[in-house]
Scaffold this motif. Structure first.
Motif, PDB file in Angstrom:
ATOM      1  N   LYS A  96       1.172  -1.376  -0.073  1.00 16.80           N
ATOM      2  CA  LYS A  96       0.508  -0.364   0.272  1.00 16.80           C
ATOM      3  C   LYS A  96       1.219   1.251  -0.189  1.00 16.80           C
ATOM      4  N   GLU A 139      -1.038   4.317  -0.778  1.00 21.01           N
ATOM      5  CA  GLU A 139      -1.759   5.333   0.567  1.00 21.01           C
ATOM      6  C   GLU A 139      -0.922   5.889   1.331  1.00 21.01           C
ATOM      7  N   LYS A 140       0.336   5.055   1.692  1.00 19.37           N
ATOM      8  CA  LYS A 140       1.130   5.769   2.205  1.00 19.37           C
ATOM      9  C   LYS A 140       1.698   6.940   1.889  1.00 19.37           C
ATOM     10  N   LYS A 180      -0.191   9.800   1.768  1.00 14.96           N
ATOM     11  CA  LYS A 180      -0.136  10.003   3.719  1.00 14.96           C
ATOM     12  C   LYS A 180       0.445  11.306   4.201  1.00 14.96           C
ATOM     13  N   LEU A 206      -0.445   2.463   8.390  1.00 17.86           N
ATOM     14  CA  LEU A 206      -1.080   1.738   7.341  1.00 17.86           C
ATOM     15  C   LEU A 206      -3.000   2.145   8.471  1.00 17.86           C
TER      16      LEU A 206
END
Length: 230
Positions: free
Chosen positions: A73, A76-77, A80, A140
């Protein structure tokens, strides 16, 4: 026909070739950059020479798990703002930061011949694995991390010293896995029970990742304090 080449040298050449092949695969998969590849080959070769194939397998286990966790992922990281740079590639700093201790212990064990150093190696591999997975998996977490030096205080993801329940689960799971693999491949060659091996790995994982979090939290506080006084 005798080639005139000692069998030990042939075996060493084959082992070093295997390390290079693993390094090339890692480089092609973009888990390390060029400097990381070179450092990794050196670290892997030294562990294979002084620690043997079984210790090298544990090193390879750490590298595989940490690489998978970093890539897991990743987008996704990155969204962020907490993902590793360079698409998750490990560079020379990452390799040496984790690898130096893992090299020193087999050298000492080779010289001393004491099996206790092998338990230390298992704990060290567990520590670097748990620390990496706690970070990469913990990022996560749906809930905000808490500062390890003040668990009542929530911090932003990626903050040094921030811990999560998800990260703790990753620490325990990875430590048990490293211990199980170490025992199953016979790193200690029957010189320790499975309980001792698993416990060494678990203690190494928890102690290593916790120490890293505490150091991160305290050093960050000292850094901020120094900025205030500048």
């Amino acid at each position: 026909m005798n080639s005139g080449i000692p069998g030990g040298l042939i075996e060493l050449a084959v082992e070093l070739l295997a390390v290079i092949i693993v390094g090339v695969i890692a480089f092609k998969l973009k888990t390390v950059d060029l400097k990381g590849f070179i450092a990794g080959v050196i670290v892997g070769s030294l562990i294979l020479i002084f620690g043997g194939l079984k210790m090298f397998i544990l090193l390879l286990t750490f590298f595989t798990l940490s690489s998978l966790a970093t890539k897991f992922k990743y987008e996704e990281k990155r969204a962020k703002g907490v993902a590793e740079n360079k698409g998750g590639k490990r560079s020379i700093g990452n390799v040496l930061g984790n690898g130096l201790t893992l090299v020193i212990i087999p050298v000492i064990e080779y010289i001393s011949g004491s099996p206790y150093w092998i338990l230390g190696y298992i704990g060290a591999v567990s520590a670097v694995t748990a620390d990496t997975l706690a970070t990469e998996i913990g990022l996560l977490s749906k809930s905000k991390p808490r500062l390890i030096t003040n668990l009542n205080k929530m911090v932003e993801p990626g903050t040094p010293g921030g811990v999560t329940l998800l990260g703790l689960m990753a620490i325990i799971a990875s430590s048990l896995l490293i211990g199980a693999i170490a025992y199953s491949i016979g790193v200690l060659e029957g010189k320790a029970t499975i309980n001792i091996v698993i416990l060494s790995s678990l203690l190494g994982g928890i102690a290593g990742s916790t120490t890293d979090s505490i150091v991160g939290a305290t050093l960050q506080a000292l850094y901020k304090l120094s900025l205030i006084h500048i």
